[in-house]
Design a protein around this motif. Sequence first.
Motif, PDB file in Angstrom:
ATOM      1  N   THR A 183     -12.209  26.854 -22.678  1.00 17.14           N
ATOM      2  CA  THR A 183     -13.619  26.967 -22.095  1.00 17.14           C
ATOM      3  C   THR A 183     -14.439  27.453 -23.203  1.00 17.14           C
ATOM      4  O   THR A 183     -15.209  27.806 -23.291  1.00 17.14           O
ATOM      5  N   LEU A 184     -14.380  27.748 -24.269  1.00 12.82           N
ATOM      6  CA  LEU A 184     -15.178  27.349 -25.772  1.00 12.82           C
ATOM      7  C   LEU A 184     -15.748  26.362 -25.483  1.00 12.82           C
ATOM      8  O   LEU A 184     -17.123  26.409 -25.915  1.00 12.82           O
ATOM      9  N   GLY A 185     -15.450  25.304 -25.650  1.00 14.11           N
ATOM     10  CA  GLY A 185     -16.118  24.081 -25.267  1.00 14.11           C
ATOM     11  C   GLY A 185     -17.045  24.121 -24.015  1.00 14.11           C
ATOM     12  O   GLY A 185     -17.778  23.191 -23.705  1.00 14.11           O
ATOM     13  N   SER A 186     -16.983  24.342 -23.088  1.00 15.29           N
ATOM     14  CA  SER A 186     -17.292  24.596 -21.912  1.00 15.29           C
ATOM     15  C   SER A 186     -18.380  25.537 -21.490  1.00 15.29           C
ATOM     16  O   SER A 186     -19.470  26.222 -21.761  1.00 15.29           O
ATOM     17  N   THR A 187     -17.449  26.723 -20.468  1.00 17.83           N
ATOM     18  CA  THR A 187     -18.141  27.265 -19.215  1.00 17.83           C
ATOM     19  C   THR A 187     -19.158  28.279 -20.406  1.00 17.83           C
ATOM     20  O   THR A 187     -20.185  29.604 -20.591  1.00 17.83           O
ATOM     21  N   ALA A 188     -18.677  28.360 -21.689  1.00 15.61           N
ATOM     22  CA  ALA A 188     -18.570  29.876 -22.395  1.00 15.61           C
ATOM     23  C   ALA A 188     -19.646  29.359 -23.534  1.00 15.61           C
ATOM     24  O   ALA A 188     -20.498  30.313 -23.889  1.00 15.61           O
ATOM     25  N   ALA A 189     -19.496  28.336 -24.205  1.00 16.79           N
ATOM     26  CA  ALA A 189     -20.578  28.031 -24.969  1.00 16.79           C
ATOM     27  C   ALA A 189     -21.125  26.390 -25.164  1.00 16.79           C
ATOM     28  O   ALA A 189     -21.953  25.773 -25.235  1.00 16.79           O
ATOM     29  N   GLY A 190     -20.322  25.552 -24.998  1.00 10.61           N
ATOM     30  CA  GLY A 190     -20.066  24.129 -25.921  1.00 10.61           C
ATOM     31  C   GLY A 190     -20.672  23.219 -24.831  1.00 10.61           C
ATOM     32  O   GLY A 190     -21.863  22.122 -25.830  1.00 10.61           O
ATOM     33  N   TRP A 191     -20.622  23.184 -23.702  1.00 11.84           N
ATOM     34  CA  TRP A 191     -21.974  22.506 -22.765  1.00 11.84           C
ATOM     35  C   TRP A 191     -23.085  22.901 -22.514  1.00 11.84           C
ATOM     36  O   TRP A 191     -24.032  21.792 -22.138  1.00 11.84           O
ATOM     37  N   HIS A 192     -23.624  24.369 -22.800  1.00 12.18           N
ATOM     38  CA  HIS A 192     -25.013  25.480 -23.155  1.00 12.18           C
ATOM     39  C   HIS A 192     -25.365  24.269 -24.386  1.00 12.18           C
ATOM     40  O   HIS A 192     -26.686  23.484 -24.133  1.00 12.18           O
ATOM     41  N   TRP A 193     -24.502  24.646 -25.615  1.00 12.17           N
ATOM     42  CA  TRP A 193     -25.281  23.776 -26.476  1.00 12.17           C
ATOM     43  C   TRP A 193     -25.925  21.983 -26.595  1.00 12.17           C
ATOM     44  O   TRP A 193     -26.685  22.077 -26.487  1.00 12.17           O
ATOM     45  N   GLU A 194     -24.585  21.245 -25.517  1.00 11.30           N
ATOM     46  CA  GLU A 194     -25.338  20.188 -25.438  1.00 11.30           C
ATOM     47  C   GLU A 194     -25.772  20.105 -24.612  1.00 11.30           C
ATOM     48  O   GLU A 194     -26.956  18.530 -25.183  1.00 11.30           O
ATOM     49  N   VAL A 195     -26.326  20.294 -23.340  1.00 16.40           N
ATOM     50  CA  VAL A 195     -27.352  20.496 -22.829  1.00 16.40           C
ATOM     51  C   VAL A 195     -28.268  20.403 -23.400  1.00 16.40           C
ATOM     52  O   VAL A 195     -29.844  19.614 -23.345  1.00 16.40           O
ATOM     53  N   GLY A 196     -28.743  21.510 -24.481  1.00 15.49           N
ATOM     54  CA  GLY A 196     -29.669  22.293 -24.970  1.00 15.49           C
ATOM     55  C   GLY A 196     -29.972  20.888 -26.051  1.00 15.49           C
ATOM     56  O   GLY A 196     -31.481  20.616 -26.191  1.00 15.49           O
ATOM     57  N   LEU A 197     -29.406  20.420 -26.577  1.00 16.39           N
ATOM     58  CA  LEU A 197     -29.515  19.425 -27.372  1.00 16.39           C
ATOM     59  C   LEU A 197     -29.873  17.556 -26.629  1.00 16.39           C
ATOM     60  O   LEU A 197     -31.276  17.819 -27.330  1.00 16.39           O
ATOM     61  N   HIS A 198     -29.807  17.807 -25.340  1.00 21.10           N
ATOM     62  CA  HIS A 198     -29.920  16.037 -24.939  1.00 21.10           C
ATOM     63  C   HIS A 198     -30.957  16.471 -24.290  1.00 21.10           C
ATOM     64  O   HIS A 198     -32.026  15.402 -24.308  1.00 21.10           O
ATOM     65  N   VAL A 199     -31.947  17.340 -23.916  1.00 16.18           N
ATOM     66  CA  VAL A 199     -33.287  17.642 -23.873  1.00 16.18           C
ATOM     67  C   VAL A 199     -34.341  17.740 -24.742  1.00 16.18           C
ATOM     68  O   VAL A 199     -34.992  17.029 -24.896  1.00 16.18           O
ATOM     69  N   LEU A 200     -34.018  18.019 -26.397  1.00 23.44           N
ATOM     70  CA  LEU A 200     -34.743  18.103 -27.624  1.00 23.44           C
ATOM     71  C   LEU A 200     -34.268  17.087 -28.157  1.00 23.44           C
ATOM     72  O   LEU A 200     -35.668  16.703 -28.440  1.00 23.44           O
ATOM     73  N   ARG A 201     -33.611  15.696 -28.086  1.00 24.27           N
ATOM     74  CA  ARG A 201     -33.346  14.905 -27.836  1.00 24.27           C
ATOM     75  C   ARG A 201     -34.179  13.525 -27.068  1.00 24.27           C
ATOM     76  O   ARG A 201     -34.553  12.827 -27.880  1.00 24.27           O
ATOM     77  N   MET A 202     -34.539  13.796 -25.846  1.00 21.34           N
ATOM     78  CA  MET A 202     -35.439  13.416 -25.160  1.00 21.34           C
ATOM     79  C   MET A 202     -36.342  13.210 -25.691  1.00 21.34           C
ATOM     80  O   MET A 202     -37.309  12.530 -25.871  1.00 21.34           O
ATOM     81  N   ILE A 203     -36.734  14.514 -26.126  1.00 22.19           N
ATOM     82  CA  ILE A 203     -38.304  15.074 -26.902  1.00 22.19           C
ATOM     83  C   ILE A 203     -38.899  14.461 -27.532  1.00 22.19           C
ATOM     84  O   ILE A 203     -39.197  13.304 -28.200  1.00 22.19           O
ATOM     85  N   VAL A 204     -37.629  14.694 -29.071  1.00 27.27           N
ATOM     86  CA  VAL A 204     -38.198  14.044 -29.881  1.00 27.27           C
ATOM     87  C   VAL A 204     -38.172  12.348 -29.965  1.00 27.27           C
ATOM     88  O   VAL A 204     -38.431  11.916 -31.245  1.00 27.27           O
ATOM     89  N   ALA A 205     -37.371  12.341 -28.497  1.00 26.66           N
ATOM     90  CA  ALA A 205     -36.788  10.919 -29.291  1.00 26.66           C
ATOM     91  C   ALA A 205     -38.199   9.983 -28.189  1.00 26.66           C
ATOM     92  O   ALA A 205     -38.273   8.359 -28.519  1.00 26.66           O
ATOM     93  N   GLY A 206     -39.308  11.041 -28.131  1.00 28.54           N
ATOM     94  CA  GLY A 206     -40.008   9.977 -27.542  1.00 28.54           C
ATOM     95  C   GLY A 206     -40.114   9.584 -25.696  1.00 28.54           C
ATOM     96  O   GLY A 206     -41.121   9.041 -25.531  1.00 28.54           O
ATOM     97  N   VAL A 207     -39.274  10.028 -25.228  1.00 29.07           N
ATOM     98  CA  VAL A 207     -38.927   9.957 -23.693  1.00 29.07           C
ATOM     99  C   VAL A 207     -39.791   9.761 -23.180  1.00 29.07           C
ATOM    100  O   VAL A 207     -40.165   9.078 -22.190  1.00 29.07           O
ATOM    101  N   PHE A 208     -40.981  11.593 -23.068  1.00 28.28           N
ATOM    102  CA  PHE A 208     -41.414  11.995 -22.390  1.00 28.28           C
ATOM    103  C   PHE A 208     -43.117  11.781 -22.457  1.00 28.28           C
ATOM    104  O   PHE A 208     -43.766  11.673 -21.928  1.00 28.28           O
ATOM    105  N   ASP A 209     -43.012  10.656 -23.638  1.00 32.70           N
ATOM    106  CA  ASP A 209     -44.208  10.319 -24.314  1.00 32.70           C
ATOM    107  C   ASP A 209     -44.185   8.626 -23.437  1.00 32.70           C
ATOM    108  O   ASP A 209     -45.498   8.305 -22.820  1.00 32.70           O
ATOM    109  N   ARG A 210     -43.258   7.550 -22.962  1.00 35.03           N
ATOM    110  CA  ARG A 210     -43.152   7.255 -22.719  1.00 35.03           C
ATOM    111  C   ARG A 210     -43.158   7.081 -21.320  1.00 35.03           C
ATOM    112  O   ARG A 210     -43.366   6.053 -20.831  1.00 35.03           O
ATOM    113  N   HIS A 211     -42.517   8.044 -20.282  1.00 33.63           N
ATOM    114  CA  HIS A 211     -42.603   8.137 -19.010  1.00 33.63           C
ATOM    115  C   HIS A 211     -43.025  10.055 -19.287  1.00 33.63           C
ATOM    116  O   HIS A 211     -41.908  10.472 -18.488  1.00 33.63           O
ATOM    117  N   PRO A 212     -43.980   9.519 -19.134  1.00 34.40           N
ATOM    118  CA  PRO A 212     -44.836  11.273 -18.927  1.00 34.40           C
ATOM    119  C   PRO A 212     -44.713  11.742 -17.603  1.00 34.40           C
ATOM    120  O   PRO A 212     -45.035  13.212 -17.787  1.00 34.40           O
TER     121      PRO A 212
END
Length: 315
Positions: free
Chosen positions: A175-204
Amino acid sequence: MKIIGIEEHWISKKFASLYPAPGRPGSDAPIEILTDIGEKRISVLDKEGIYLQVLGHGMFPATSAAIADIQATNDQAAEATSKYPTRFAAFAALPLASATDAAKELERTVIQYGFKGAMINGTIDGQFLDHPRFEPLLAKAEELGVPLYLHPAYPVHSVSDIYYKGEFSDLVGFTLGSTAAGWHWEVGLHVLRMIVAGVFDRHPNLQIVIGHLGELIPFYWERIQFWLEPRAEGLKLPVREYFPRNIHVTTSGYTTIPPFQLALEIFGADRIIFSVDYPFSPIAPAVNCLKIMPVSEEDRIKIASGNVLKLLNLD
């Protein structure tokens, strides 16, 4: 007011056997509910006031499942959307071991069946979508004009064994790693990684959807501005300015007003989409929250269905 939900889960015949047995971590909804995408599910939608669900397949090994089994899963979803076109739409499941194969399957389901995008569950081999291997998939989603829904999955063992195991039960650790916290942190990080890696500059024109009122990003908004933006050099926009251009958030799993108000302040009503997270979350509290949200009726309709009608080109 039509109400449409887009983080609504199901499991196909091909992958039902992989669902955890009752009482095991992860078996939070009965398998018989998850596998039903027919009259019984529609009767629940009728009772609770949901006009349409966008079905997202939530379970299969992303890199080891056979392509034929994933195609069969999409074919099964297509049967439901064809039989009940006013009640169901669908996101594709993808064979993510190969981004080229994933792009081909996304194109097949969008062109042949009218699918509305794809749902991607967690990382793939421990890698996020900013990895260069996924460029063919990102380019195809942009070309087709369909979004990718980034849904969480349990973190890889190299993370979970350190972060989410301890002197407590396996269920608490899960539960700590999923519904309570862990997977929310990971998806938020996923989006930020895509932004800073320039994904949305290459694919606006690429559009991404995340759930749970922004996966903690609204709470860290000030920190993103103060710490990340000055260091994310070489981008065409400041980090936060990609959100109103490329990111949509849903209300999935949240039924109280304070977190919604924060998400509304950060993202605005035009980027928020109603969702339930059915059947892992009950429908009635989600609908009630929609009805009492402190927004104008115009914005309530946008959140209930207006925004998603535009995003997914729904009739």
